[in-house]
Design a protein around this motif. Structure first.
Motif, PDB file in Angstrom:
ATOM      1  N   ALA A  53      41.980  39.435  54.122  1.00 17.08           N
ATOM      2  CA  ALA A  53      42.780  38.934  55.001  1.00 17.08           C
ATOM      3  C   ALA A  53      41.987  37.991  55.826  1.00 17.08           C
ATOM      4  CB  ALA A  53      43.979  39.739  55.632  1.00 17.08           C
ATOM      5  N   ASN A  54      41.351  38.881  56.879  1.00 15.00           N
ATOM      6  CA  ASN A  54      40.598  38.402  58.038  1.00 15.00           C
ATOM      7  C   ASN A  54      39.622  37.130  57.409  1.00 15.00           C
ATOM      8  OD1 ASN A  54      39.873  38.202  60.765  1.00 15.00           O
ATOM      9  ND2 ASN A  54      37.718  39.179  60.365  1.00 15.00           N
ATOM     10  N   ALA A  55      39.002  37.484  56.301  1.00 14.09           N
ATOM     11  CA  ALA A  55      37.822  36.447  55.797  1.00 14.09           C
ATOM     12  C   ALA A  55      38.774  35.196  55.621  1.00 14.09           C
ATOM     13  CB  ALA A  55      37.165  36.916  54.487  1.00 14.09           C
ATOM     14  N   ARG A  56      40.062  35.370  54.607  1.00 15.03           N
ATOM     15  CA  ARG A  56      40.756  34.162  54.234  1.00 15.03           C
ATOM     16  C   ARG A  56      41.481  33.331  55.440  1.00 15.03           C
ATOM     17  NH1 ARG A  56      42.857  36.040  48.504  1.00 15.03           N
ATOM     18  NH2 ARG A  56      40.856  36.053  47.583  1.00 15.03           N
ATOM     19  N   VAL A  57      41.841  33.946  56.342  1.00  9.78           N
ATOM     20  CA  VAL A  57      42.151  33.562  57.689  1.00  9.78           C
ATOM     21  C   VAL A  57      41.099  32.456  58.271  1.00  9.78           C
ATOM     22  CG1 VAL A  57      43.041  33.695  60.179  1.00  9.78           C
ATOM     23  CG2 VAL A  57      44.091  35.009  58.259  1.00  9.78           C
ATOM     24  N   SER A  58      39.902  33.306  58.424  1.00  4.25           N
ATOM     25  CA  SER A  58      38.665  32.478  59.156  1.00  4.25           C
ATOM     26  C   SER A  58      38.301  31.298  58.028  1.00  4.25           C
ATOM     27  CB  SER A  58      37.588  33.356  59.091  1.00  4.25           C
ATOM     28  OG  SER A  58      37.817  34.473  59.962  1.00  4.25           O
ATOM     29  N   SER A  59      38.422  31.458  56.957  1.00 14.20           N
ATOM     30  CA  SER A  59      38.122  30.185  56.014  1.00 14.20           C
ATOM     31  C   SER A  59      39.222  29.165  56.036  1.00 14.20           C
ATOM     32  CB  SER A  59      37.831  30.813  54.472  1.00 14.20           C
ATOM     33  OG  SER A  59      39.012  31.083  53.858  1.00 14.20           O
ATOM     34  N   GLY A  60      40.484  29.486  56.364  1.00 16.48           N
ATOM     35  CA  GLY A  60      41.545  28.610  56.159  1.00 16.48           C
ATOM     36  C   GLY A  60      42.409  28.600  54.925  1.00 16.48           C
ATOM     37  N   ALA A  61      41.976  29.593  54.144  1.00 10.45           N
ATOM     38  CA  ALA A  61      42.854  29.835  52.918  1.00 10.45           C
ATOM     39  C   ALA A  61      44.061  30.339  53.088  1.00 10.45           C
ATOM     40  CB  ALA A  61      42.063  30.796  52.053  1.00 10.45           C
ATOM     41  N   ILE A  62      44.247  31.034  54.207  1.00 13.12           N
ATOM     42  CA  ILE A  62      45.388  31.474  54.740  1.00 13.12           C
ATOM     43  C   ILE A  62      45.805  30.994  56.070  1.00 13.12           C
ATOM     44  CG2 ILE A  62      46.666  33.517  55.437  1.00 13.12           C
ATOM     45  CD1 ILE A  62      45.283  35.415  53.740  1.00 13.12           C
ATOM     46  N   LYS A  63      46.925  30.427  56.181  1.00 12.16           N
ATOM     47  CA  LYS A  63      47.246  29.743  57.492  1.00 12.16           C
ATOM     48  C   LYS A  63      48.178  30.508  58.095  1.00 12.16           C
ATOM     49  CE  LYS A  63      45.932  25.105  55.965  1.00 12.16           C
ATOM     50  NZ  LYS A  63      44.513  25.336  56.150  1.00 12.16           N
ATOM     51  N   LEU A  64      48.102  30.663  59.535  1.00 10.52           N
ATOM     52  CA  LEU A  64      49.034  31.312  60.283  1.00 10.52           C
ATOM     53  C   LEU A  64      49.813  30.371  61.181  1.00 10.52           C
ATOM     54  CD1 LEU A  64      46.829  34.383  61.263  1.00 10.52           C
ATOM     55  CD2 LEU A  64      48.657  34.346  59.618  1.00 10.52           C
ATOM     56  N   GLU A  65      51.089  30.475  60.972  1.00 11.27           N
ATOM     57  CA  GLU A  65      52.028  29.626  61.823  1.00 11.27           C
ATOM     58  C   GLU A  65      53.104  29.976  62.473  1.00 11.27           C
ATOM     59  OE1 GLU A  65      53.379  26.540  58.896  1.00 11.27           O
ATOM     60  OE2 GLU A  65      51.379  25.828  58.330  1.00 11.27           O
ATOM     61  N   TYR A  66      53.681  29.236  63.355  1.00  8.31           N
ATOM     62  CA  TYR A  66      54.863  29.773  64.018  1.00  8.31           C
ATOM     63  C   TYR A  66      54.384  30.984  64.992  1.00  8.31           C
ATOM     64  CZ  TYR A  66      57.062  26.835  60.786  1.00  8.31           C
ATOM     65  OH  TYR A  66      57.389  25.454  59.990  1.00  8.31           O
ATOM     66  N   GLY A  67      53.314  31.076  65.523  1.00  6.34           N
ATOM     67  CA  GLY A  67      53.076  32.125  66.395  1.00  6.34           C
ATOM     68  C   GLY A  67      52.334  33.081  65.865  1.00  6.34           C
ATOM     69  N   PHE A  68      52.318  33.457  64.521  1.00  6.81           N
ATOM     70  CA  PHE A  68      51.998  34.664  63.789  1.00  6.81           C
ATOM     71  C   PHE A  68      50.348  34.849  64.246  1.00  6.81           C
ATOM     72  CE2 PHE A  68      55.678  34.375  61.631  1.00  6.81           C
ATOM     73  CZ  PHE A  68      56.135  35.657  61.584  1.00  6.81           C
ATOM     74  N   SER A  69      49.770  35.800  64.086  1.00  9.84           N
ATOM     75  CA  SER A  69      48.405  36.022  64.539  1.00  9.84           C
ATOM     76  C   SER A  69      47.668  37.033  63.506  1.00  9.84           C
ATOM     77  CB  SER A  69      48.129  36.710  65.824  1.00  9.84           C
ATOM     78  OG  SER A  69      48.632  38.151  65.935  1.00  9.84           O
ATOM     79  N   ARG A  70      46.343  37.204  63.420  1.00  8.68           N
ATOM     80  CA  ARG A  70      45.672  37.952  62.680  1.00  8.68           C
ATOM     81  C   ARG A  70      46.169  39.158  62.638  1.00  8.68           C
ATOM     82  NH1 ARG A  70      40.152  35.869  61.151  1.00  8.68           N
ATOM     83  NH2 ARG A  70      40.171  34.040  62.191  1.00  8.68           N
ATOM     84  N   ARG A  71      46.518  39.733  63.881  1.00 11.54           N
ATOM     85  CA  ARG A  71      47.197  41.158  64.174  1.00 11.54           C
ATOM     86  C   ARG A  71      48.321  41.273  63.471  1.00 11.54           C
ATOM     87  NH1 ARG A  71      46.135  45.949  66.970  1.00 11.54           N
ATOM     88  NH2 ARG A  71      47.986  47.291  66.285  1.00 11.54           N
ATOM     89  N   ASP A  72      49.235  40.141  63.534  1.00  4.69           N
ATOM     90  CA  ASP A  72      50.524  40.187  62.753  1.00  4.69           C
ATOM     91  C   ASP A  72      50.350  40.347  61.269  1.00  4.69           C
ATOM     92  OD1 ASP A  72      52.125  39.843  65.229  1.00  4.69           O
ATOM     93  OD2 ASP A  72      51.722  37.777  65.137  1.00  4.69           O
ATOM     94  N   LEU A  73      49.337  39.689  60.703  1.00  6.42           N
ATOM     95  CA  LEU A  73      49.081  39.598  59.297  1.00  6.42           C
ATOM     96  C   LEU A  73      48.941  41.101  59.227  1.00  6.42           C
ATOM     97  CD1 LEU A  73      48.925  38.599  56.617  1.00  6.42           C
ATOM     98  CD2 LEU A  73      46.715  37.769  57.303  1.00  6.42           C
ATOM     99  N   THR A  74      47.770  41.971  59.698  1.00  3.93           N
ATOM    100  CA  THR A  74      47.436  43.163  59.445  1.00  3.93           C
ATOM    101  C   THR A  74      48.580  44.045  59.643  1.00  3.93           C
ATOM    102  OG1 THR A  74      46.585  43.615  61.614  1.00  3.93           O
ATOM    103  CG2 THR A  74      44.891  42.777  60.152  1.00  3.93           C
ATOM    104  N   ASP A  75      49.443  43.890  60.804  1.00  4.45           N
ATOM    105  CA  ASP A  75      50.657  44.794  60.685  1.00  4.45           C
ATOM    106  C   ASP A  75      51.454  44.627  59.449  1.00  4.45           C
ATOM    107  OD1 ASP A  75      49.774  45.807  63.297  1.00  4.45           O
ATOM    108  OD2 ASP A  75      51.287  44.277  64.405  1.00  4.45           O
ATOM    109  N   ILE A  76      51.714  43.380  58.856  1.00  6.21           N
ATOM    110  CA  ILE A  76      52.498  43.123  57.732  1.00  6.21           C
ATOM    111  C   ILE A  76      51.675  43.763  56.434  1.00  6.21           C
ATOM    112  CG2 ILE A  76      53.450  41.521  56.152  1.00  6.21           C
ATOM    113  CD1 ILE A  76      53.504  39.466  58.676  1.00  6.21           C
ATOM    114  N   ILE A  77      50.305  43.605  56.239  1.00  6.95           N
ATOM    115  CA  ILE A  77      49.766  44.385  55.329  1.00  6.95           C
ATOM    116  C   ILE A  77      50.177  45.812  55.568  1.00  6.95           C
ATOM    117  CG2 ILE A  77      47.608  45.168  54.407  1.00  6.95           C
ATOM    118  CD1 ILE A  77      46.593  42.100  55.384  1.00  6.95           C
TER     119      ILE A  77
END
Length: 97
Positions: A53-77
């Motif tokens: 997830a972190n690698a894909r956010v860094s590469s832009g493959a996963i876009k986080l919008e509306y105030g969501f952060s990497r931490r939010d994504l790891t919490d969702i995982i």
């Protein structure tokens, strides 16, 4: 569309992304008969999902919008992983009948 609705849609999108990452790393698998997600992997495959997830956010493959952060994504995982069972509910129900 209101801001709250967009946030809820993004939350749902990220839950799907999380499930996909967990399947890709082997933490989750889908029941062949019902497509229900079940835990298949271990802590190592869960950690691999966080890294992916972190690698894909860094590469832009996963876009986080509306105030969501990497931490939010790891919490969702983590939430998807914790709220998934070891067995398919539908298969268990049929077996009990």
């Amino acid at each position: 569309m209101g801001g709250a609705k967009r946030i809820l849609e993004e939350q749902g999108y990220l839950e799907g992304v999380a499930a996909g990452l967990l399947k890709e790393t082997g933490y989750l698998t889908a029941c062949e008969a019902h497509e229900t997600l079940m835990i298949e992997g271990d802590e190592e495959s869960l950690q691999a999902a966080y890294k992916l997830a972190n690698a894909r956010v860094s590469s832009g493959a996963i876009k986080l919008e509306y105030g969501f952060s990497r931490r939010d994504l790891t919490d969702i995982i983590k939430d998807v992983a914790e709220n998934t069972g070891d067995d398919c509910y539908s298969c268990q129900k049929v077996a009990q009948e």
